[in-house]
Structure formats: C-alpha cells, structure tokens
Design a protein around this motif. Structure first.
Motif, short mmCIF file in Angstrom:
data_model
loop_
_atom_site.label_atom_id
_atom_site.label_comp_id
_atom_site.label_asym_id
_atom_site.label_seq_id
_atom_site.Cartn_x
_atom_site.Cartn_y
_atom_site.Cartn_z
N LEU A 226 -36.57 -18.57 1.58
CA LEU A 226 -37.27 -19.84 1.37
C LEU A 226 -36.66 -20.94 2.25
O LEU A 226 -37.39 -21.76 2.83
CB LEU A 226 -37.18 -20.26 -0.12
N GLU A 227 -35.32 -20.91 2.38
CA GLU A 227 -34.67 -21.93 3.22
C GLU A 227 -35.02 -21.75 4.69
O GLU A 227 -35.20 -22.73 5.43
CB GLU A 227 -33.16 -21.90 3.01
N ALA A 228 -35.13 -20.49 5.12
CA ALA A 228 -35.51 -20.22 6.52
C ALA A 228 -36.94 -20.74 6.77
O ALA A 228 -37.23 -21.32 7.82
CB ALA A 228 -35.42 -18.73 6.82
N HIS A 229 -37.80 -20.53 5.80
CA HIS A 229 -39.18 -21.02 5.92
C HIS A 229 -39.20 -22.55 5.98
O HIS A 229 -39.90 -23.15 6.80
CB HIS A 229 -40.03 -20.52 4.76
N LEU A 230 -38.38 -23.15 5.12
CA LEU A 230 -38.31 -24.62 5.08
C LEU A 230 -37.83 -25.17 6.43
O LEU A 230 -38.33 -26.20 6.91
CB LEU A 230 -37.35 -25.04 3.96
#
Ligand SMILES: [Zn+2]
Length: 228
Positions: free
Chosen positions: A111-115
């Motif tokens: 999720l953080e990589a997507h963010l």
C-alpha cells in the motif's frame, strides 16, 4: 476499471481500458455513440474484437447496447448513481473489515509503494496516472483482502462511479488524493476498523458531495476526437 488487474488482459481488455480512461478523462462523454467500424480502425483490430470489448463494457455498466442502434457510452440516472455510491460504501467497508481482521505482513509495504506512486503522479500533475492510481488504490485494498468476489464487485462499482463522476461532477478534476489514502493506511496498520471505516466513509462522501445529482450535462463529442 481495467487498470493494473491481472484478470483483465488481452486486446479486448486493452480496448476497454482505453475507452474507460477516455471516459474518466472526460474526452468521451456519456451518450456518445461507439461505432464498431470506427473503433476497429482506431484500435487496429477486427470488428469481432470490438464487439467483445463492447460486451465487456456493457456488463460493467459503462456502455449501453441498443438493438438496431448500436453501442453508446452509458448515461446512468440519478437513482442509479446514488445506488452505486451506496453499495460502494458497503463493499469498501467489508474490504476494510477483512483487512483489519487479518492483515498480511506484505500488505502495508504494498500500500505504501502504491501511495508513493500516487504522490509522484500528483507532483508531476500526470492526470492519466492520477486517475489510474487513485482507483487502483481501492482495488489494491480489495486484492489484499484476498477476496476475488470483493475485487470483482469493487471493480464494477469503481468503473460505474467513474462514469457517474464525469456526468454529475460540478467541477472538473477530482481524484482521491494521496493524503486521505495515507490516513487509511495508518488505520489499517493499527487494525482500527472503526477509524478505517469512518475515514473511508468521509473519503467517499468527499467524492459524492461534489456531484450534482439533480441534473446531468451531456455534451456529445466526436468519437474519433475523443479516442485519439
Ligand atoms: Zn480513494
């Protein structure tokens, strides 16, 4: 919505994605006729392939096919628009319930990589990437919940809400925005279901509040101009 999903591959899915993006970017307006022969020419594929793509778009609620008249970008009514947002809230809440109940250790880094990609697109002002990534965040949540049923429900609801937003939005250009997604990630990390659902509800309300569900603006544009 077709972006970034393993389920949708192949030429027909690519055509669907191009048409979906054209709708999301308001280049292709609700009510526009989608002529098979023009689409076949633009995408350099057979008419059979175009028909396959149009059937997929119809099942996602993005296209209406009328006997003897052809295919048109759908024009969902006000009641349908409210229903779509109502069910989207229910499905997103269920996704969060599944996620906060048992979260995989790889979920938060993904999720953080997507963010990070969302922030990058936002900083660059890359409109196409912003549209893909903001819907993609919600789909990623569903994928991480491990339920293919929730993924397919949400994909359908996101594609319908994209079309609704282009029809009923008072102002042009609104996408989720990375900050609200960042807050959601924090609530999921803390396994705080109540907070995650509250944030998601607010988040979706921000999108819905910008819609004027009393009237629709329908401006027809030439198909070729919209797609190329
Ligand atoms: Zn969002």
């Amino acid at each position: 919505m077709y972006q970034g999903t393993e389920a949708a591959v192949g030429p027909a899915a690519e055509i669907c994605e191009r048409i979906w993006l054209s709708i999301a970017e308001r280049r292709l307006r609700p009510g526009t006729r989608l002529k098979e022969e023009q689409l076949a020419e633009v995408f350099e594929v057979s008419r059979a392939r175009v028909r396959q793509a149009l059937a997929m778009l119809e099942s996602d609620g993005l296209v209406t096919i009328l006997p003897n008249r052809g295919a048109f970008v759908a024009e969902p009514g006000v009641h349908e628009a409210r229903d779509v947002f109502h069910f989207r809230r229910q499905v997103e809440a269920r996704v969060l319930e599944r996620l906060t109940d048992s979260i995989d250790e790889t979920a938060i880094p993904r999720l953080e990589a997507h963010l990070a990609l969302e922030r990058e697109a936002d900083a660059k002002g890359d409109k196409t990437a912003i549209i893909r990534l903001s819907g993609g965040f919600h789909l990623l949540l569903a994928e991480l919940s491990g339920s293919t049923f929730l993924v397919s429900m949400l994909r359908d609801l996101i594609s319908r809400s994209t079309l609704i937003a282009t029809m009923y939005r008072r102002q042009v250009d609104h996408n989720c925005g990375p900050d609200e997604h960042a807050a959601l990630i924090e609530a999921i990390r803390a396994s705080d279901l109540a907070e995650a659902v509250r944030l998601m509800d607010d988040h979706l309300c921000h999108v819905e509040d910008e819609l004027d569900l009393t009237e629709a603006v329908s401006v027809l544009r030439d198909l070729r101009e919209a797609l190329v």
